[in-house]
Design a protein around this motif. Structure first.
Motif, PDB file in Angstrom:
ATOM      1  N   GLU A   1       0.821  -1.215  -0.093  1.00  0.00           N
ATOM      2  CA  GLU A   1      -0.010   0.015  -0.051  1.00  0.00           C
ATOM      3  C   GLU A   1       0.895   1.216   0.077  1.00  0.00           C
ATOM      4  O   GLU A   1       0.348   2.483  -0.085  1.00  0.00           O
ATOM      5  CB  GLU A   1      -0.850  -0.220   1.024  1.00  0.00           C
ATOM      6  CG  GLU A   1      -2.041  -1.302   1.180  1.00  0.00           C
ATOM      7  CD  GLU A   1      -2.532  -1.355   2.542  1.00  0.00           C
ATOM      8  OE1 GLU A   1      -2.328  -0.369   3.602  1.00  0.00           O
ATOM      9  OE2 GLU A   1      -3.482  -2.112   2.620  1.00  0.00           O
ATOM     10  N   ARG A   2       2.131   1.130   0.323  1.00  0.00           N
ATOM     11  CA  ARG A   2       3.115   2.281   0.523  1.00  0.00           C
ATOM     12  C   ARG A   2       3.739   2.111  -0.956  1.00  0.00           C
ATOM     13  O   ARG A   2       4.985   1.358  -1.176  1.00  0.00           O
ATOM     14  CB  ARG A   2       4.006   2.359   1.570  1.00  0.00           C
ATOM     15  CG  ARG A   2       3.012   2.544   2.877  1.00  0.00           C
ATOM     16  CD  ARG A   2       4.092   2.718   4.165  1.00  0.00           C
ATOM     17  NE  ARG A   2       4.920   1.979   4.378  1.00  0.00           N
ATOM     18  CZ  ARG A   2       5.059   1.048   5.051  1.00  0.00           C
ATOM     19  NH1 ARG A   2       3.954   0.417   5.710  1.00  0.00           N
ATOM     20  NH2 ARG A   2       6.191   0.123   5.312  1.00  0.00           N
ATOM     21  N   ASN A   3       3.780   3.439  -1.722  1.00  0.00           N
ATOM     22  CA  ASN A   3       4.458   3.213  -3.267  1.00  0.00           C
ATOM     23  C   ASN A   3       5.907   3.121  -2.723  1.00  0.00           C
ATOM     24  O   ASN A   3       6.766   2.229  -3.623  1.00  0.00           O
ATOM     25  CB  ASN A   3       4.079   4.595  -3.723  1.00  0.00           C
ATOM     26  CG  ASN A   3       2.876   4.512  -4.226  1.00  0.00           C
ATOM     27  OD1 ASN A   3       2.253   3.230  -4.362  1.00  0.00           O
ATOM     28  ND2 ASN A   3       1.990   5.896  -4.419  1.00  0.00           N
ATOM     29  N   THR A   4       6.617   3.960  -2.032  1.00  0.00           N
ATOM     30  CA  THR A   4       8.234   4.148  -1.937  1.00  0.00           C
ATOM     31  C   THR A   4       8.466   2.532  -1.432  1.00  0.00           C
ATOM     32  O   THR A   4       9.531   1.993  -2.033  1.00  0.00           O
ATOM     33  CB  THR A   4       8.510   5.050  -0.786  1.00  0.00           C
ATOM     34  OG1 THR A   4       8.111   6.367  -1.344  1.00  0.00           O
ATOM     35  CG2 THR A   4       9.881   4.991  -0.920  1.00  0.00           C
ATOM     36  N   ALA A   5       8.058   2.111  -0.541  1.00  0.00           N
ATOM     37  CA  ALA A   5       8.519   0.862   0.214  1.00  0.00           C
ATOM     38  C   ALA A   5       8.266  -0.358  -0.977  1.00  0.00           C
ATOM     39  O   ALA A   5       8.884  -1.287  -1.343  1.00  0.00           O
ATOM     40  CB  ALA A   5       7.679   0.567   1.138  1.00  0.00           C
ATOM     41  N   ARG A   6       6.980  -0.231  -1.804  1.00  0.00           N
ATOM     42  CA  ARG A   6       6.463  -1.262  -2.776  1.00  0.00           C
ATOM     43  C   ARG A   6       7.613  -1.234  -3.786  1.00  0.00           C
ATOM     44  O   ARG A   6       7.968  -2.363  -4.218  1.00  0.00           O
ATOM     45  CB  ARG A   6       5.230  -0.936  -2.890  1.00  0.00           C
ATOM     46  CG  ARG A   6       4.723  -2.207  -4.118  1.00  0.00           C
ATOM     47  CD  ARG A   6       3.353  -1.729  -4.700  1.00  0.00           C
ATOM     48  NE  ARG A   6       3.295  -0.918  -5.614  1.00  0.00           N
ATOM     49  CZ  ARG A   6       2.924   0.262  -5.469  1.00  0.00           C
ATOM     50  NH1 ARG A   6       2.263   0.833  -4.337  1.00  0.00           N
ATOM     51  NH2 ARG A   6       3.156   1.345  -6.473  1.00  0.00           N
ATOM     52  N   ARG A   7       8.080  -0.163  -4.340  1.00  0.00           N
ATOM     53  CA  ARG A   7       8.953  -0.034  -5.374  1.00  0.00           C
ATOM     54  C   ARG A   7      10.225  -0.795  -4.992  1.00  0.00           C
ATOM     55  O   ARG A   7      10.972  -1.527  -5.897  1.00  0.00           O
ATOM     56  CB  ARG A   7       9.201   1.506  -5.917  1.00  0.00           C
ATOM     57  CG  ARG A   7       7.921   1.668  -6.613  1.00  0.00           C
ATOM     58  CD  ARG A   7       8.318   3.367  -7.445  1.00  0.00           C
ATOM     59  NE  ARG A   7       8.689   4.232  -6.483  1.00  0.00           N
ATOM     60  CZ  ARG A   7       7.885   5.169  -5.908  1.00  0.00           C
ATOM     61  NH1 ARG A   7       6.511   5.052  -6.376  1.00  0.00           N
ATOM     62  NH2 ARG A   7       8.219   6.136  -5.004  1.00  0.00           N
TER      63      ARG A   7
END
Length: 537
Positions: free
Chosen positions: A456-462
């Motif tokens: 759900e968190r873009n930075t961590a997911r990327r």
């Protein structure tokens, strides 16, 4: 010369210790040494003749027990047909993972492609069956049963082990040390041979090879009681220790196999296992020079104990039983080869050292016979819900964890994260992993919920999707690993691989699987953290 074959039945565990193991343990040989049997027969001779000690200057005594005219060969275990086994030749190898076929490298070297790994058979004794066909003979591999017991040393003043607060060093008390005995289990049968110089000596020795004897150490502690029974007596004219017909050469080769340890000195008087020294000693006995082609050998430290002196014997480097030497065919009489085989080579031949077999060639290729030995040791009956059962279960579980730790390390070394996330992201995940590992029953639910929040968190997911393990993203690999329901996929481990102690076998539980999956994930991430730090420098 006469040969007397007799059986040894162990009524109690027997501890004839080898020079190996920890200082706080005694590890018995896999066989009964000829020196031990000779000592037991000497004791019966003294008792029968009402003597207190032997007169070593008496020619009759020397002929019976000292100068090698009478030889007391080792007692080796029996196979499934109650036949005496022999030491497994060191030239026998098999492909790693193949437990059914054995190749004798002394007879013929097979094709050795680079992708095959060869190893020695590893079982101490063997016996040969009838050949299945002209190119393959069946062989039984035999390992005697062991009896392992833990003991506590007694305090002499009390006659038993006592608590530390009751020990008084001024009165000679010492703490009761814990030590372990790894002995031959009781109930087993071994077969030994005595070679006598003449009929009169054979008749005298035969009368001593029946009845009860004590073998080895710790006799007052329930170890060493055994019985002897003569099986047969025959002449040495047609007898061979290996039981096969005598042949003078095999494919223009002379193959010598050592059927017991051998003590051979070099020109400086030192015991050695140098193949050239062994070749020279054999050449002198045959009276012709021998040309060595190849040798399969190992060394072993041997000693002993002299009860008359109350002292251990000097330790010496011996050529290990099972060693094999391959020579070009020598130009010598058959009688010299036969005499060499009958008399042996080296020192202490009266105690069974230096026994050899000439051209004992069972075949270049052998097939393992899976038939178990006829004599089986009944396992001890452990009452359910007893302290003994709980202790055995705890020991089996600890052994299981040791094996799983080895698999965990090996698996971790095979997994590498490409473009790992930042150490800050990894640390957040590892803190949750550590929290779960601190619990009595770890769970993956909280870890999987954290991975869902990462999506759900873009930075961590990327960062977690950019990181790769082989063809998968790190995020997918983490979810698949933590939800894996089998041991085989991640660790290559099955329930049959779990250690067993007696009737107690460790169990691969779901809780244990979850714990080791979490530990695997944590170890892979910890390795990524170290690599990030190296790159930062």
């Amino acid at each position: 010369m006469r040969v007397i074959v007799y059986r040894i039945t162990l009524l109690e565990p027997t501890l004839v210790t080898a020079i190996q193991g920890d200082p706080n343990e005694g590890v018995a040989f896999d066989y009964i040494p000829g020196s031990t049997l000779r000592g037991a027969i000497i004791k019966k001779y003294l008792r029968t003749n009402h003597l207190t000690e032997l007169d070593s200057a008496d020619p009759h005594i020397r002929r019976l027990f000292i100068d090698g005219t009478t030889s007391y060969l080792n007692g080796y275990p029996l196979d499934s047909l109650d036949k005496r086994t022999l030491p497994t030749p060191l030239s026998w190898h098999r492909e790693k993972g193949n437990e059914q076929e054995i190749f004798d490298f002394a007879a013929e070297l097979p094709d050795l492609p680079d992708d095959k790994q060869w190893q020695w058979v590893g079982t101490p004794f063997c016996s040969l069956g009838e050949p299945k066909d002209e190119s393959k003979r069946k062989v039984q591999l035999v390992r005697p049963h062991r009896h392992i017991a833990v003991h506590t040393a007694r305090t002499r003043r009390f006659g038993r082990a006592i608590p530390a607060n009751m020990i008084d060093s001024s009165k000679g008390d010492v703490p009761g040390a814990v030590y372990r005995y790894d002995a031959l289990a009781g109930g087993q049968k071994f077969e030994a041979i005595t070679i006598c110089g003449n009929d009169a000596d054979a008749q005298e020795i035969r009368s001593l090879l029946n009845g009860e004897v004590l073998l080895g150490g710790s006799r007052s502690g329930g170890y060493g009681r055994a019985t002897l029974e003569v099986i047969r007596e025959e002449s040495t004219e047609s007898w061979r220790e290996v039981g096969l017909p005598f042949i003078t050469e095999v494919d223009d080769k002379l193959i010598i196999t050592f059927l017991s340890d051998a003590l051979i000195r070099d020109g400086n008087g030192q015991f050695t296992i140098d193949p050239l020294v062994v070749t020279e000693a054999l050449s002198q006995r045959l009276g012709v020079p021998l040309k060595l082609q190849q040798a399969f050998l190992r060394g072993e430290i041997v000693g002993g104990f002299n009860r008359k002196w109350g002292l251990p014997l000097p330790q010496a480097l011996a050529l290990r039983m099972g060693s094999v030497f391959v020579f070009d065919k020598p130009d010598c009489d058959k009688s010299k080869l036969r005499q060499l085989e009958l008399q042996g080579i080296g020192e202490r031949r009266a105690e069974g050292f230096g026994r050899i077999a000439i051209n004992w060639r069972p075949g270049a290729k052998l097939e393992v016979d899976p038939t178990p030995p006829s004599q089986t040791i009944r396992p001890a009956q452990i009452p359910s819900d007893s302290d003994s059962q709980r202790l055995l279960k705890q020991m089996a579980e600890r052994m299981l964890r040791l094996r799983l730790d080895e698999r965990l390390i090996a698996r971790t070394n095979d997994i590498h994260i490409i473009n790992p996330p930042s150490n800050a992201q990894i640390s957040r995940l590892r803190s949750i992993l550590h929290d779960e590992l601190m619990k009595e029953t770890p769970s993956t639910q909280r870890i999987l919920e954290f991975l869902n929040r990462i999506r759900e968190r873009n930075t961590a997911r990327r960062q977690f999707e950019r990181a790769r393990i082989e063809t998968k993203s790190l995020l997918n690999w983490l979810e698949e690993t933590l939800q894996d329901s089998t041991w085989e996929t991640r660790f290559g481990f099955q329930q049959t691989d779990a250690p067993r102690i007696g009737s107690i076998q460790a169990s691969l539980t779901d809780a244990l699987r979850i714990e080791y999956l979490i530990r695997l994930v944590d170890a892979v991430l910890a390795r990524a953290v170290k690599e990030n730090r190296k790159e930062a420098k």
